[in-house]
Enzyme design. Structure first.
Site, PDB file in Angstrom:
ATOM      1  N   GLY A 257      45.504  29.000  -2.037  1.00  0.00           N
ATOM      2  CA  GLY A 257      44.243  28.440  -1.583  1.00  0.00           C
ATOM      3  C   GLY A 257      44.221  26.930  -1.698  1.00  0.00           C
TER       4      GLY A 257
ATOM      5  N   GLU B  23      45.409  20.330 -10.554  1.00  0.00           N
ATOM      6  CA  GLU B  23      44.709  20.599 -11.813  1.00  0.00           C
ATOM      7  C   GLU B  23      44.008  19.383 -12.387  1.00  0.00           C
ATOM      8  OE1 GLU B  23      47.064  23.795 -14.189  1.00  0.00           O
ATOM      9  OE2 GLU B  23      48.413  22.963 -12.708  1.00  0.00           O
TER      10      GLU B  23
HETATM   11 MO1  MOS Z   1      47.865  27.046 -13.032  1.00  0.00          MO
HETATM   12  S1  MOS Z   1      46.807  27.301 -14.764  1.00  0.00           S
HETATM   13  O1  MOS Z   1      49.211  26.181 -13.332  1.00  0.00           O
HETATM   14  O2  MOS Z   1      47.861  28.300 -12.029  1.00  0.00           O
END
Ligand code: MOS
Length: 710
Positions: free
Chosen positions: A469, A676
């Site tokens: 996604g 992230e």
């Molecule tokens: Mo992530 S927590 O590296 O999918």
């Protein structure tokens, strides 16, 4: 480089998703499919004295009921993070022991989903009940014994450099505080589900959302006593993962093994309530931060001590201290991670594992230090920037953290911010401005990509690496378009299937950094094979030679650069909140994130990834909290009604700006990760803005209205 790289390109997979033609794992239509429903434990600690399946077995449409007494054959896998990996080391239905509420204790197979669910409720269980340990204050903090084989990557650890205690005692200014975070659930839109289809006794196709196609292939091979090649993983679309879909969970292992015994294609979808208990979460954390600083705002010591919880059946430590040696310079540094074993499902990776809760604590403490020094929080961070990784001693490559701070302050209008709390008001509400820093490691792995130039004038890019996604389909297309000199529309991308070349893992913000170099190399290789310099010339040559295609495959991997440099993405968040103290209402009204991620491949999906992280961070800051019933140990927050996540009305406009240049030390494209970093520091920025608005320092997440009422 030509025209496409760095522009705003809409998602390649957007139309399929909007039209409903993107097929998710549990949606595959397979003739003869039968359905499963999990039987889960109502207690959190103890054992099964008697499990009576007779009524369930007589229920209409039921084909089989599996319990620990007739568990399907499952082989212990290597369970090594570099090769094959399962989330929970205890194999499903291994024995009659119960380690946590919601643990799988049985699986009903029936000809329809409804009949399987009905029968699952007819399974009668007589338990030997032991009191569960679900309160971290009652848990013992100790080294958890590995259940079997290799333990998880992050264990209890402690390290120290310099003399922290002396530095703290001598510091002009000292901050000491405890910051906590709640248990959090990944809550992806697509629930966990799997279809296992054995074509022969020696070959199985598995439809399951997985972030790691080749890892899954090897893992299921080991679990089922097959070679990896005998397992076919199909996972072209994932409806959100955030770390909870990287390895098989117990329900999936059970489904794959049971499918062989019932000799039918078999589907198991985990209910939202069951998912809360048995498919991972982010552990609650308790973090003690001690900062020492000189009067001129230089850090002299940082101590960061963390407690997190794990399950009795595997080790997972929420690695909050990994960020501490990276972000600020200090001569005296102490890090400690402690682990408590509780009767709770095994926690796991969740978007920016460790970095996110770690920076909540550290960036809150930095704001407290800025207040104590009467120093601007941006200035405090600029004074303590480090050019080297404090543990590894390596210089950072292409670091523009200071630019994130300066550009952010400029664009936000930060210079107009009064230092004192309770200085700003608007329409009867208190207004506060807060900021926090963000960082996340630059990771990269090996990947292979195949490219075909077809006589119809299109290019076809194939890799098993996948898109959970994040925009990977589009990033692959943009990178190929750039090298081949083709419009993005002429690029077809196929991903997420183990029949394609190994494309690495969609985790650790590394899909672009891993895949894009391989896409570049494969595109360059196919032009070389065709002895041309653009795809257009190759198409013409195909017509002359009456060939159908030119084809090339390339594999790329990190080299020795990690021995010379430390790689991190960097960022800074700036936000405004309004607070109504009478009703305890906090609203985030403005947001700016400035990010330094090396080259931006696709401006649209890149900004989108950062926005997604910020939204998830606002949600974490203000709402998200999992609860375990103190008596039964069962999760009491069990669906999307009781587990509050942010909705559109909770989210302001989010401005995202990128600074810096391509990080060509890291890979030939110069891109670092950005999936992230967006969530890192968000909760601290909000708590810091809340302090600026009200003078009230909150150190416990989430910041719910009850904590705001004066
Ligand atoms: Mo992530 S927590 O590296 O999918």
């Amino acid at each position: 480089m030509s025209q496409v790289m760095g522009t705003s390109v809409s998602r390649k997979d957007g139309r399929a998703k909007v039209m409903g033609t993107a097929t998710y794992a549990a949606e595959h239509q397979i003739p003869g499919l039968v359905y499963g429903y999990l039987v889960t434990s109502a207690i959190a600690n103890g054992s099964i004295k008697v499990i009576d399946t007779s009524e369930a077995e007589q229920s209409p449409g039921v084909l089989a009921v599996f319990t620990h007494q007739n568990a399907p054959k499952i082989c212990p896998p290597t369970n090594d993070f570099m090769n094959s990996k399962i989330y929970e080391a205890r194999l499903p239905l291994a024995d009659n022991r119960i380690h946590y509420g919601g643990q799988n204790i049985g699986l009903v197979v029936a000809d329809t989903f409804e009949r399987a669910r009905e029968a699952a409720h007819l399974v009668k269980v007589d338990y030997d009940v032991q009191p569960p340990v679900v309160d971290k204050d009652r848990a013992t903090y100790q080294e958890a014994p590995p259940f079997f084989g290799e333990s998880m990557t992050f264990e209890k650890s402690s390290s120290s450099s310099g003399d922290v205690d002396t530095a703290l005692s001598k510091a002009d200014i000292k901050i000491e505080a405890i910051y906590t975070t709640s248990m959090e659930h990944h809550a992806p839109m697509e629930p966990h589900g799997i279809i296992a289809h054995w074509q022969t006794p020696d070959s199985v196709t598995i439809y399951e959302p997985t972030q790691w196609v080749f890892g899954s292939q090897r893992t299921y091979g080991e679990l089922l006593g097959l070679s990896a090649e005998q397992v076919h993983i199909v996972t072209p679309y994932i409806g959100g993962a955030f770390g909870c879909k990287a390895f098989p969970w117990p329900h999936a292992i059970l489904c794959a093994a049971a499918a062989k015994e019932v000799q039918r294609p078999f589907k198991v979808v985990v209910s939202r309530r069951q998912m809360t208990a048995n498919t991972g979460h982010r552990s609650a954390t308790e973090q003690v931060i001690r900062l020492g600083a000189s009067r001129d705002g230089k850090l002299t010591a940082i101590s960061h001590e963390v407690k997190s919880a794990t399950s009795p059946v595997d080790i997972f430590t929420e690695p909050c201290t990994s960020v501490t040696p990276v972000i600020y310079a200090t001569p005296n540094l102490r890090l400690q991670q402690d682990l408590a074993v509780m009767n709770v499902g095994t926690p796991t990776f969740m978007r920016a594992p460790g970095d996110n809760p770690g920076m909540w604590a550290l960036e809150s403490a930095m704001d407290e230090l800025a207040s104590a020094l009467q120093l601007d929080p941006v200035e405090l961070r600029l004074r303590n920037e480090t050019q080297a990784h404090q543990r590894r001693g390596l210089p950072f490559s292409a670091k523009h953290f200071a630019d994130c701070l300066k550009v952010g302050a400029e664009r936000f209008g930060w210079q107009a911010r009064p230092l004192k709390s309770r200085s700003l008001t608007r329409e009867g509400l208190l207004v506060g401005w807060g900021m926090a820093a963000a960082t996340f490691p630059g990771l990269r792995s090996r990947a292979s990509v195949k490219v075909r130039l077809l006589s119809d004038g299109t290019a076809h890019i194939l890799t098993a690496g996948n898109d959970m996604g994040t925009g990977a389909y589009t990033v692959v297309a943009v990178t190929a378009a750039e090298i081949l000199g083709l419009p993005v529309e002429k690029i077809r991308v196929e991903m997420g299937d183990s029949n394609l070349p190994d494309g690495g893992m969609a985790g650790g913000s590394q899909m672009t950094t891993t895949l894009a170099p391989a896409v570049m190399a494969a595109c360059q290789a196919v032009l070389k094979t065709a002895e041309v310099s653009t795809a257009q010339q190759a198409f013409e040559k195909l017509h002359q030679l009456q060939h159908n295609a030119f084809e090339a495959t390339a594999t790329t991997a990190p080299g020795q650069e990690g021995k010379q440099f430390a790689f991190q993405s960097w960022g800074a968040h700036f936000c405004e909140v309004t607070v109504d103290e009478e009703i305890g209402r906090l609203q985030v009204t403005r947001w700016l994130s400035v990010m330094n991620v090396g080259r931006v491949v696709n401006a649209k999906t890149a900004a989108s990834q950062v926005r997604g992280g910020v939204i998830m961070g606002i949600s974490q800051a203000l709402m998200e909290t999992g609860h375990l019933d103190p008596n039964s140990g069962y999760p009491v927050v069990s669906d999307l009604t009781t587990y509050h996540i942010a909705a559109h009305a909770d989210i302001p406009r989010i401005d995202v700006t990128f600074v810096g240049e391509p990080d060509l030390n890291f890979n030939p494209l110069g891109a670092r990760g950005l999936g992230e970093i967006g969530i890192v520091g968000v909760a601290a920025a909000i708590a810091n803005a809340l302090y600026h608005a009200t003078g009230k320092r909150l150190r416990e997440l989430p910041i719910t209205p009850d904590k705001l009422i004066v």
